[in-house]
Design a protein around this motif. Structure first.
Motif, mmCIF file in Angstrom:
data_model
loop_
_atom_site.group_PDB
_atom_site.id
_atom_site.type_symbol
_atom_site.label_atom_id
_atom_site.label_comp_id
_atom_site.label_asym_id
_atom_site.label_seq_id
_atom_site.Cartn_x
_atom_site.Cartn_y
_atom_site.Cartn_z
ATOM 1 N N SER A 41 0.870 52.847 -3.773
ATOM 2 C CA SER A 41 0.662 53.962 -4.683
ATOM 3 C C SER A 41 0.892 53.748 -6.124
ATOM 4 N N GLN A 85 -1.972 60.805 -2.608
ATOM 5 C CA GLN A 85 -1.038 60.787 -1.614
ATOM 6 C C GLN A 85 -0.217 62.151 -1.419
ATOM 7 N N ASP A 170 -5.736 57.016 -1.389
ATOM 8 C CA ASP A 170 -4.042 56.773 -1.150
ATOM 9 C C ASP A 170 -3.516 57.675 0.250
ATOM 10 N N GLU A 171 -3.619 57.036 1.333
ATOM 11 C CA GLU A 171 -3.319 57.424 2.319
ATOM 12 C C GLU A 171 -3.742 58.825 2.969
#
Ligand SMILES: Nc1ncnc2c1ncn2[C@@H]1O[C@H](COP(=O)(O)OP(=O)(O)OP(=O)(O)O)[C@@H](O)[C@H]1O
Ligand SMILES: [Mg+2]
Lengths: 254, 448
Positions: A41, A85, A170-171
């Motif tokens: 991240s 995220q 991001d995820e």
């Protein structure tokens, strides 16, 4: 498209990224995997221009331009997009207002005319359909009262609306149920084309079954310690990260 | 030093009374005049508050007292034309309009329209003449004279908003009340004396809209009394947008009877020194009170909100949310007093104050003041002071939105909790507009 060289970055004075090197070409999809806290991240935030992260060394070129020199809004207007995220809630600002403001800023920067209200609404309907989102979402405040999964889906919706050249995920898969994962991946795949590129951060091979990467990198303690093709993700899924770490540790010792 | 100044302010206002009285003609024999004369005695004796007074610790009124304001009745000011007031009105909804210029009823500017039978909406002077019995038992019966400002208002009380909604009556349209303050040469003192009586089972919504016209200094010193009878619902909006050179002090004193609801919205934009005292007494059971406040200040503005809910009876609830946005060298004060008296078992009282500082030099003094004497109660309070959130700003900017606009979005987001409680939909967007106009920031409009 994106060229990262020897990138070092600190958070609160602590070095998190310790020399990242990465070349991403137009049309490619790269995946980054790695243990919690390894800096994934952080890399996404540094590339997007979050000023709580301090770049101490290295260069990043985006289509030949110095990315690190730009403020976050300029990076977005140049075509960079991060699906967060943890997306942020903005009470009192509707998704429509938010997206219209963003889209027009981006278009203005690229010497394009503002969309007419009709064009804008048509685009919304179009993209909402791809993601199976209800049209009414557009009048709701940005991410307010959205479930974790809805927030992630809304990030992809924003991506489709803003049509960036380079996308960082991001995820995006975390917090999605199996159906949502398929829908979101489908949204990404529909958008994927030879003129854009993706950097996908994930912990799970599952996502990469849907969004097939060209390259997989392993980030550990702020460094890319291994790169390979998509089969590397399968190997990681099976064996975890330890075997690479050990190997690297041994090489360092030698 | 300050004592002398304060004394001279008393003397000044006492000395104007004779001229004022001469202007009253026949009105000097009404019951209102006895009230004035008693207040004049108080005005001579009571001192204006200083910082030594706990209730006025953070608000220095010396700049107000340094100037010799002339009560509106005996001052001169330009005539206002009907076209001129349009720009100050809230629009896009139906309302009964009543206008006061420097606190004096301006019939020619008002459009009160048709009212259901028995409803009174008018100026205090007119009502005192025509319907004295409808108000004589109410006026000045709730509000005690706490300080020389209250005495000053009462001694010169002559006009102001009167709303009487009889038993069982639901007034469909809100009443929009424009208090326009203006002057050319004189430093005008405007002293609206407002009275709202919502009878049993009645419902009414009142929007008081304080505006400055021109940039001459003036002083609004207001008292508002509100009676919320059994089962009545009163929505009372105050939107204060006086000019930046002016002073504004209002004391609201409300009393609520059984099963009644009182919603008070207190939105503050203007004024050099602003002080609001919002007091409600619960005089029976099952009462609900909501206080919503929003204060914005920039430059050297000073805005002080003192709220008070007197939980005197059991089974009542109060809920309070005050939010502030302070920029430049402005200063905010919030004091939220809640008393839960011994009898007031099963009280629910909630209070929150949140302030955002947009500059390094803006300040806020915030203090909850809970005094709880009953044992079976639920009370909570909280106060936060912070800045616009960096992470949220980054999120917005990462979509291509410039920093200034991102900040505006976050300001709007912050104010939203309060704005969203407003029941008149078109008012919300107009208030949002005023937020940006007042903070001199790029506007965000929710429109497609
Ligand atoms: N804003 C911040 N303030 C303080 N520390 C931070 C901040 N952001 C990241 N860190 C620290 O930097 C390190 C790397 O964090 P980062 O979020 O980049 O990891 P990650 O690889 O994304 O992990 P995860 O898989 O859990 O999402 C961690 O030790 C984290 O605590
Ligand atoms: Mg992470």
């Amino acid at each position: 498209m994106l060229s990262i060289k020897n990138l070092h970055a600190n958070v609160d004075g602590k070095e998190i990224l310790k020399g990242i090197n990465l070349e991403i070409k137009t049309g490619e999809v790269h995946a980054i995997m790695g243990p919690n806290g390894s800096g994934k991240s952080t890399l996404a935030n540094v590339l997007t221009g979050n000023k709580s992260y301090e770049v101490t060394n290295g260069t990043v070129l985006f289509e030949g331009k110095d990315l690190l020199d730009m403020d976050p809004e300029t990076r977005a207007r140049e075509g960079l997009f991060l699906a967060f995220q943890y997306p942020i809630e903005i009470p009192g600002i509707s998704n429509a207002t938010f997206l219209k403001t963003a889209l027009n800023e981006i278009r203005k920067y690229n010497n394009l005319a503002e969309l007419t209200p009709k064009e804008f609404l048509d685009r919304i309907k179009d993209k909402a359909k791809v993601l199976g989102l209800d049209d009414t979402l557009i009048s709701r405040a940005v991410n307010v009262g959205f479930s974790g999964g809805e927030k992630k889906r809304n990030e992809i919706f924003q991506m489709l609306m803003l049509e960036p050249k380079f996308v960082l995920l991001d995820e995006t898969d975390s917090g999605l149920d199996i159906d949502a994962l398929r829908i979101v991946s489908n949204g990404v795949n529909i958008y994927r084309n030879p003129n854009n590129a993706f950097l996908v951060v994930t912990h799970y091979q599952r996502l990469l079954n849907y969004i097939q990467p060209d390259f997989v990198h392993v980030l550990s303690k702020g460094r890319i310690i291994k790169s390979g093709g998509k089969e590397l993700a399968l190997e990681l899924e099976e064996k975890g990260y330890d075997w690479i770490k050990t190997k690297e540790f041994e090489t360092e010792k030698v | 030093m300050s004592n002398i100044e304060h004394k001279s302010a008393n003397e000044w206002y006492v000395s104007r009374f004779r001229t004022f009285e001469d202007k009253l003609n026949g009105q000097s024999k009404s019951f209102l005049h006895d009230i004035r004369k008693n207040a004049l005695v108080n005005l001579a004796e009571l001192s204006f508050p200083t910082n030594r007074n706990e209730e006025w610790k953070y608000t220095n009124v010396t700049p107000i007292l340094k100037q010799n304001f002339i009560p509106a009745m005996i001052s001169t000011f330009p005539k206002i034309k009907k076209e001129e007031i349009k720009q100050f009105l809230f629009k896009d909804f139906d309302y009964h309009l009543i206008v006061f210029v420097n606190g004096l009823f301006a019939e020619e500017l008002s459009t009160i329209g048709n009212l259901p039978k028995g409803v009174i909406v008018g100026g205090l002077n007119r009502v005192t003449k025509n319907n004295p019995d409808s108000i004589s038992k109410y006026i000045n019966n709730l509000s005690k004279i706490d300080n020389a400002f209250n005495a000053l208002n009462t001694a010169y009380s002559y006009d102001g908003l009167v709303v009487i909604v009889p038993e069982g009556m639901i007034l469909e349209k809100p009443i929009q009340v424009l208090f326009l303050n203006t002057s050319k040469d004189d430093l005008v003192l405007s002293v609206p004396r407002n009275l709202i009586i919502a009878g049993k089972n009645s419902q009414v919504s009142v929007i008081t809209n304080y505006r400055g016209y021109g940039n001459k200094t003036y002083f609004s010193n207001i008292i508002t009394e509100v009676y919320v009878e059994e089962n009545a619902i009163v929505d009372f909006y105050k939107i204060q947008n006086e000019n930046d050179e002016s002073f504004h002090i209002e004391k609201v004193q409300a009393i609520q009877k059984k099963n009644s609801v009182f919603n008070h919205y207190n939105i503050n934009f203007g004024g050099a020194i602003v002080r609001n005292d919002i007091n409600t007494l619960h005089d029976d059971q099952n009462i609900e009170t909501h206080y919503y406040g929003l204060y914005l200040a920039h430059g050297k503005q000073h805005v002080d909100n003192h709220t008070f809910i007197d939980h005197a009876k059991p089974n009542c609830m109060s809920n309070e949310l005050y939010k502030g946005i302070l920029d430049d060298n402005s200063r905010g004060v919030f004091n939220g007093k809640i008393i839960v008296r011994k009898d007031a078992q099963k009280t629910n009282a909630y209070q929150q104050n949140k302030t955002i500082l947009l500059s390094k030099t803006a300040t806020i003094d915030t203090k909850p003041q809970l005094e709880i004497f009953a044992d079976d109660v639920k009370c909570s309070h909280g106060a936060t002071v912070g800045h616009l959130d960096d992470t949220s700003e980054f999120y917005i900017r990462s979509r291509g939105v410039p920093q200034e606009l991102a900040k505006s979005m976050l300001i709007r987001a912050f104010a939203n909790d309060v704005i969203d409680t407003i029941k008149i939909e078109p008012l919300k967007e107009q208030l949002n507009h005023m937020i940006f106009e007042h903070l001199h920031r790029v506007e965000i409009e929710n429109k497609v």
